[in-house]
Scaffold this motif. Sequence first.
Motif, PDB file in Angstrom:
ATOM      1  N   VAL A   1       2.149   5.699 -19.966  1.00 22.29           N
ATOM      2  CA  VAL A   1       0.886   5.850 -20.682  1.00 22.29           C
ATOM      3  C   VAL A   1      -0.182   6.231 -19.664  1.00 22.29           C
ATOM      4  CG1 VAL A   1      -0.900   4.665 -22.028  1.00 22.29           C
ATOM      5  CG2 VAL A   1       1.524   4.158 -22.448  1.00 22.29           C
ATOM      6  N   ARG A   2      -0.872   7.319 -19.910  1.00 19.83           N
ATOM      7  CA  ARG A   2      -1.949   7.728 -19.004  1.00 19.83           C
ATOM      8  C   ARG A   2      -3.112   6.753 -19.125  1.00 19.83           C
ATOM      9  NH1 ARG A   2      -3.231  13.583 -19.844  1.00 19.83           N
ATOM     10  NH2 ARG A   2      -3.942  12.801 -21.856  1.00 19.83           N
TER      11      ARG A   2
ATOM     12  N   ASP B   1      -2.329  12.548 -12.595  1.00 21.20           N
ATOM     13  CA  ASP B   1      -2.628  11.548 -13.622  1.00 21.20           C
ATOM     14  C   ASP B   1      -2.133  10.175 -13.177  1.00 21.20           C
ATOM     15  OD1 ASP B   1      -3.929  13.147 -15.462  1.00 21.20           O
ATOM     16  OD2 ASP B   1      -2.158  13.553 -16.667  1.00 21.20           O
ATOM     17  N   HIS B   2      -2.908   9.146 -13.513  1.00 16.80           N
ATOM     18  CA  HIS B   2      -2.489   7.776 -13.263  1.00 16.80           C
ATOM     19  C   HIS B   2      -1.837   7.226 -14.522  1.00 16.80           C
ATOM     20  CE1 HIS B   2      -5.547   7.033  -9.758  1.00 16.80           C
ATOM     21  NE2 HIS B   2      -4.859   8.162  -9.618  1.00 16.80           N
ATOM     22  N   VAL B   3      -0.745   6.486 -14.342  1.00 18.32           N
ATOM     23  CA  VAL B   3       0.008   6.007 -15.503  1.00 18.32           C
ATOM     24  C   VAL B   3       0.427   4.554 -15.312  1.00 18.32           C
ATOM     25  CG1 VAL B   3       0.896   8.280 -16.190  1.00 18.32           C
ATOM     26  CG2 VAL B   3       2.187   6.889 -14.543  1.00 18.32           C
ATOM     27  N   VAL B   4       0.587   3.877 -16.438  1.00 20.19           N
ATOM     28  CA  VAL B   4       1.202   2.554 -16.515  1.00 20.19           C
ATOM     29  C   VAL B   4       2.489   2.720 -17.300  1.00 20.19           C
ATOM     30  CG1 VAL B   4       0.991   0.257 -17.554  1.00 20.19           C
ATOM     31  CG2 VAL B   4      -0.932   1.247 -16.301  1.00 20.19           C
TER      32      VAL B   4
ATOM     33  N   ALA C   1       2.677   0.642 -11.992  1.00 22.09           N
ATOM     34  CA  ALA C   1       1.677   1.687 -12.192  1.00 22.09           C
ATOM     35  C   ALA C   1       1.781   2.669 -11.040  1.00 22.09           C
ATOM     36  CB  ALA C   1       0.271   1.089 -12.257  1.00 22.09           C
ATOM     37  N   GLY C   2       1.444   3.916 -11.294  1.00 23.73           N
ATOM     38  CA  GLY C   2       1.551   4.915 -10.248  1.00 23.73           C
ATOM     39  C   GLY C   2       0.872   6.217 -10.620  1.00 23.73           C
TER      40      GLY C   2
END
Length: 375
Positions: free
Chosen positions: A161-162, A89-92, A72-73
Amino acid sequence: MTIRAAVLRATALPRPYTDSLPLTVETVQLTPPQAHEVRVRIVAAGLCHSDLSVVDGNRPRPLPMVLGHEAAGEVIEVGTGVGDLVVGDHVVFAFVPQCGHCAPCRSARPALCEPGAAANGAGELLGGGRRLRDRHGAPLHHHLGVSGFAEEVVVSRQSVVRVDRSLPFEIGALFGCAVMTGVGAIVNTARLRLGESVLVTGLGGIGFAAVLGALAAGAGQVVVADVNDDKLRQALALGAHAAVNSSADGAVEQVRDLTQGGADVGLECAGVVAALDFTWRATRRGGRTVTVGLPHPSQTLAISPVQLVAEERTLQGSYLGSCVPSRDIPAYITLYQSGRLPVDRLLTHRLSLDDINDGFDRLARGEAIRQVILL
């Protein structure tokens, strides 16, 4: 730009890995994102048994490679044509990028995306080519379109994916593989029905996530099987109803007795043919046996076609938990945030990137559920 990353140059080296050092932390070159790609600062990356299967040679991949697929980042740069993500935005990550137009993608089965599988097999991104080079300028392969054991990555837009920015990164990383695969195998592949019995064989991160998923989905009984008694006790503490040491004499009969004739759903998560055979034999007539394990491609399983037919049994594989990542990852996160899917209890160790070989030794010894590298 230059970043630090864990590079795998040789597989099947002897353990302990802290001596043989299959992974070396190197300074590598990362090129900017091309069209329909994003650059992400990795904050947390999980150590998965699928990574270990590459390290120990059971899952052949092109080398040299920057390993890691559960992460994640935060988005720090977007390429042209990316209109639905912004910096911050944070994403996986999802370890199979989906093209959206092949036959599996059109039938809502992106885990089987054909261009995605081809890119992953070649160690490239969905758009073609590689964005990583070592300090000498030699290309490095990507791992499943992610290469999460790195400070930063460039990936296809279709590999992320956000997610909710309030979600801790170290928890978010778990949704990229352990949770998506384990929970998805229960609810998407096996299609668990309310009140059915479940057997989960193999208690790694995916197996434990499957236990939590089965409980959240309304299983009437969850039985766990493993050769490690400590993990069996941990599964009981997480809510499993019964535990069986699969190496004990009469272990299959124990499961069949506990479930009045065999489990409705048997899920194998160990990646060992003997574990799949055990799970198959402990599943009831008319039941569904599902496997997410990835043993060496040369290994095979022998079953009786007569049993398959006369008992109307199902044996099915599950990849990516049969998930649609953009749909299922946010849904599973919502379950976590509501307290119904406590996946934070799977996180047992936090490491630095420099401790990665020690982490894989611990994983190989069965001493961790989920370890996360914090970058």
